[in-house]
Write an enzyme that holds these catalytic residues in place. Structure first.
Site, short mmCIF file in Angstrom:
data_model
loop_
_atom_site.label_atom_id
_atom_site.label_comp_id
_atom_site.label_asym_id
_atom_site.label_seq_id
_atom_site.Cartn_x
_atom_site.Cartn_y
_atom_site.Cartn_z
CE1 TYR A 312 0.96 0.79 4.42
CE2 TYR A 312 0.49 -1.57 4.37
CZ TYR A 312 1.05 -0.46 4.99
OH TYR A 312 1.70 -0.62 6.19
CB SER A 325 7.98 -0.20 14.62
OG SER A 325 6.87 -0.66 15.36
N GLY A 326 5.65 2.26 13.85
CA GLY A 326 4.58 2.63 12.94
C GLY A 326 3.19 2.13 13.28
CG HIS A 330 -4.76 5.11 10.98
ND1 HIS A 330 -5.58 4.71 9.95
CD2 HIS A 330 -3.82 4.14 11.09
CE1 HIS A 330 -5.17 3.57 9.45
NE2 HIS A 330 -4.10 3.18 10.14
CB CYS A 348 -2.89 0.80 12.26
SG CYS A 348 -1.22 1.43 11.95
#
Length: 423
Positions: A312, A325-326, A330, A348
């Site tokens: 993506y 690390s992300g 959201h 996430c």
């Protein structure tokens, strides 16, 4: 941690009794002025021996402990206070018989000290001697400097205090000196301690989250204190932070719901999606690291090859970061159909844009985000954000150099840098 730094011996017995007379006669004791406690302290100079400089112009060696002894059989030491011109006290230990006192914490180099010694003779009469002296300047210019974090401001109740040293400290005894000099005071008061994450990084947290509306002051008293051979304490800018409300967001990956609590009251429940098979969201307690209105998330940053079915590259809004690390909470408008019913993300926590905006507006740095019932691995303790709260308190205590059970070996990883994993 703040410590009271003085020693006191047991008081000698006194046969007389002080009486407060209500009608006009004030204090009486054993018939008149014979009570030794009513007298001004006598000069105890002839009663004590001090190993420091007694001649003008002479300086004490800061690398040697202070030692005070009674010079005769008549009398004993009851209290010793040593403090430098900046208000730093020297801790000490008094022998059970009151004949000897010695310092147990190091003196500062290049400092001016006031030493107050209180004594008591065999009749119970109090004596006192006040001495002043200077210590010699350091023999080296090598300094250990400290930087405290986060920046001054208001944070959530999960925010740990961080102390970054500019050079490694490996020796346990030297670590103890450093740790004693890094003082954290909270109002309201809480019990907390430092944990050595690695040779150059310490984290401080209480047993439970910080109190709501707390003021936390952090400072170093290490300047010019000898830490080890040719190494003295250097500068450190003090830090003051405050805490806001107790905001805790709990994501249940099995029920696909995120529930937000403010001061233990449930204020919102949001349908979400978390990590799918192979990309499961980490379980455990995390702390909000930052908020970013816009993040461009690319699968290549987390090792997903371009062209694969999982790749993506897209814009993401209302992104609340919980790992370096992300991992984010959201907006994920593309997965609204799965939110509340299935886990389809790459790790996430995704929600609708309106819910993400609400979450973004009501969450702050230092607030707590916890994930339960995920099939993912446990949140890392130190090398991917603030996983400090996943360590039980008794294990946390073992990371202190001042703990009897302190470990000499601690995790050595360096924090991963910002990575926009996402989705």
């Amino acid at each position: 941690m703040s410590t009271t730094l003085f020693s006191r011996g047991a008081k000698a017995g006194v046969s007389c009794t002080l009486l407060v007379v209500a009608l006009g006669t004030g204090l009486t004791a054993c018939g008149g002025n014979d009570n030794p406690l009513a007298a001004d302290p006598y000069d105890a100079a002839d009663q004590i021996t001090f190993n420091g400089p007694t001649e003008a112009g002479k300086q004490a060696d800061p690398e040697k402990p202070l030692v005070i002894t009674t010079s005769g059989s008549d009398g004993r030491i009851t209290d010793v206070t040593a403090v430098d011109a900046t208000g730093r006290h020297v801790s000490g230990e008094l022998a059970a018989d009151g004949r000897r006192w010695h310092s147990t914490s190091p003196l500062a180099a290049g400092a001016h000290y006031t030493l107050t010694v209180r004594t008591e003779d065999d009749d119970g009469s109090p004596g006192r001697k006040v001495l002043t002296f200077d210590t010699s300047k350091p023999t080296t210019t090598k300094r250990l400097n400290v930087t405290f974090g986060p920046e001054a401001g208001t944070y959530g109740v999960g925010e740990p205090i961080v102390a970054e040293l500019d050079q490694p400290v490996k020796d346990k005894a030297q670590r103890a000196v450093v740790e004693r000099g890094l003082q954290v005071d909270s109002t309201p008061a809480v019990r907390g301690t430092w944990y050595w994450v690695n040779d150059k990084t310490l984290h401080y947290r209480p047993r439970d989250y910080w109190p709501v509306g707390a003021t936390i002051k952090v400072r170093s008293t290490l300047q010019d204190i000898r830490i080890g051979d040719l190494l003295y304490g250097g500068t450190a800018k003090p830090l003051t932070i405050t805490t806001g409300n107790r905001v805790v967001a709990v994501t249940d990956a099995a029920t696909h719901r995120l529930t937000v609590y403010r001061n233990d009251e449930k204020i919102k429940e949001i349908p979400v999606t978390t990590g799918k098979a192979g990309f499961e969201t980490r379980n455990g307690v995390k702390v909000v690291l930052a908020k970013q209105y816009f993040v461009r998330m690319k699968s290549s940053t987390v090792g997903i090859a371009a062209g694969s079915s999982d790749s993506y590259d897209m814009p993401v809004y209302y992104a609340t970061r919980v790992t370096w690390s992300g991992e984010f909470v959201h907006a994920a408008p593309w997965s609204v159909g799965s939110q509340g019913s299935a886990n389809v993300s790459h790790g996430c926590t995704g929600m609708s844009t309106s819910n993400a905006k609400w979450f973004f507006d009501n969450i702050h740095e230092g607030d707590v985000v916890q994930v339960v019932n995920s099939k993912g691995k446990a949140m890392e303790l130190f090398d991917n954000g603030f996983g400090d709260w996943n360590l039980p308190w008794q294990k946390w205590l073992q990371g202190s150099a001042l703990s009897s059970g302190a470990q000499s070996a601690t995790p050595q990883g360096n924090p991963a840098r910002l990575s926009p994993q996402g989705l």
